[in-house]
Design a protein around this motif. Sequence first.
Motif, PDB file in Angstrom:
ATOM      1  N   TRP A 160       0.744  -1.324   0.122  1.00 32.84           N
ATOM      2  CA  TRP A 160      -0.158   0.058   0.142  1.00 32.84           C
ATOM      3  C   TRP A 160       1.246   1.343   0.085  1.00 32.84           C
ATOM      4  O   TRP A 160       0.607   2.617  -0.609  1.00 32.84           O
ATOM      5  CB  TRP A 160      -1.143   0.122   1.084  1.00 32.84           C
ATOM      6  N   LYS A 161       1.959   1.123   1.199  1.00 27.19           N
ATOM      7  CA  LYS A 161       2.920   2.317   0.457  1.00 27.19           C
ATOM      8  C   LYS A 161       3.449   2.918  -0.067  1.00 27.19           C
ATOM      9  O   LYS A 161       3.919   3.486  -0.950  1.00 27.19           O
ATOM     10  CB  LYS A 161       4.085   1.756   1.572  1.00 27.19           C
ATOM     11  N   GLN A 162       3.720   1.985  -1.344  1.00 28.58           N
ATOM     12  CA  GLN A 162       4.318   1.428  -2.500  1.00 28.58           C
ATOM     13  C   GLN A 162       3.613   1.923  -3.027  1.00 28.58           C
ATOM     14  O   GLN A 162       3.841   3.151  -3.889  1.00 28.58           O
ATOM     15  CB  GLN A 162       5.434   0.407  -3.250  1.00 28.58           C
ATOM     16  N   ARG A 163       2.037   1.726  -3.121  1.00 26.86           N
ATOM     17  CA  ARG A 163       1.015   2.348  -3.894  1.00 26.86           C
ATOM     18  C   ARG A 163       0.733   3.932  -3.707  1.00 26.86           C
ATOM     19  O   ARG A 163       0.653   4.561  -4.908  1.00 26.86           O
ATOM     20  CB  ARG A 163       0.139   1.888  -4.120  1.00 26.86           C
ATOM     21  N   THR A 164       0.720   4.040  -2.872  1.00 25.43           N
ATOM     22  CA  THR A 164      -0.077   5.181  -2.199  1.00 25.43           C
ATOM     23  C   THR A 164       1.811   6.595  -2.439  1.00 25.43           C
ATOM     24  O   THR A 164       1.011   8.018  -2.458  1.00 25.43           O
ATOM     25  CB  THR A 164      -0.987   5.417  -1.465  1.00 25.43           C
ATOM     26  N   GLY A 165       2.442   6.281  -1.600  1.00 26.06           N
ATOM     27  CA  GLY A 165       3.051   7.505  -1.577  1.00 26.06           C
ATOM     28  C   GLY A 165       3.347   7.834  -0.185  1.00 26.06           C
ATOM     29  O   GLY A 165       4.011   8.293   0.213  1.00 26.06           O
ATOM     30  N   SER A 166       2.694   7.271   0.689  1.00 32.41           N
ATOM     31  CA  SER A 166       2.110   7.520   2.244  1.00 32.41           C
ATOM     32  C   SER A 166       3.596   7.582   2.800  1.00 32.41           C
ATOM     33  O   SER A 166       4.512   5.801   2.886  1.00 32.41           O
ATOM     34  CB  SER A 166       1.066   6.698   2.544  1.00 32.41           C
ATOM     35  N   PRO A 167       3.981   8.317   3.504  1.00 30.38           N
ATOM     36  CA  PRO A 167       5.419   8.056   4.639  1.00 30.38           C
ATOM     37  C   PRO A 167       5.107   7.174   5.739  1.00 30.38           C
ATOM     38  O   PRO A 167       5.885   7.878   6.649  1.00 30.38           O
ATOM     39  CB  PRO A 167       5.420   9.760   4.826  1.00 30.38           C
ATOM     40  N   ALA A 168       3.905   7.019   6.411  1.00 27.09           N
ATOM     41  CA  ALA A 168       3.485   6.406   7.454  1.00 27.09           C
ATOM     42  C   ALA A 168       4.575   5.314   7.865  1.00 27.09           C
ATOM     43  O   ALA A 168       4.605   4.141   6.494  1.00 27.09           O
ATOM     44  CB  ALA A 168       2.461   5.328   7.383  1.00 27.09           C
ATOM     45  N   GLU A 169       4.847   5.134   9.285  1.00 25.03           N
ATOM     46  CA  GLU A 169       5.523   3.921   9.189  1.00 25.03           C
ATOM     47  C   GLU A 169       4.873   3.006   9.537  1.00 25.03           C
ATOM     48  O   GLU A 169       5.510   1.013  10.122  1.00 25.03           O
ATOM     49  CB  GLU A 169       6.687   4.315  10.152  1.00 25.03           C
ATOM     50  N   HIS A 170       3.929   2.970  10.302  1.00 25.76           N
ATOM     51  CA  HIS A 170       2.926   2.275  11.086  1.00 25.76           C
ATOM     52  C   HIS A 170       1.973   2.063  10.466  1.00 25.76           C
ATOM     53  O   HIS A 170       0.900   2.726  10.224  1.00 25.76           O
ATOM     54  CB  HIS A 170       3.033   2.204  12.876  1.00 25.76           C
TER      55      HIS A 170
END
Length: 199
Positions: free
Chosen positions: A175-185
């Motif tokens: 999901w992080k890769q798709r969205t570029g989100s900086p969330a770590e958790h």
Amino acid sequence: MQSAEIELKFPLSDPAALQARLPQLGFRLDTPRTFEHNTLYDTATRDLRAQTQLLRIRQYGDLCTVTHKRMPDQIPSETRYKVRIETETTVADGHALSEIFQQLGYVPVFTYEKFRTEWSHTTEKSAHLVIDETPIGNYVELEGPPEWIDRTIAELNIDPATCLTDSYGKLFLDWKQRTGSPAEHLTFAAISTPVLTSR
């Protein structure tokens, strides 16, 4: 308690619609929608991850458990299910256990949260279905004998091609890769637009 865990996940768009169908398919509600907070522990060099092992403290409502998961000694290479050997027990004080882990060199490495609703099957005693509402979407986990999992997927009209064996950590990284989100958790505080079904 130690047991073999055999499961599959699939994404779910409408938890309420699925739950309305479950009693007709032989399911009984065991635990209503309950908040769950999970913390994974590992060494600084991620030794457990490299060995496909997991060490987790989970707070599920008022219940706190510690879980260790590992790959079985032998697993068919062609299996399409997630298979793990799971050892789990309840603990009285999760914070104290976390401190023990850290003193032994196992530090918190990943946190994930969800709301979980648990259903059991009235005739297949070793089988259950859970609905997980996470900050990145809703998922169903089916755990039980492979033939029961396959039969339930068919009864629910789920396309087998949509079924997953990924952990929530892997789903989060994708999901992080798709969205570029900086969330770590994978927490509701870290992800500002949780995908939850209103109730």
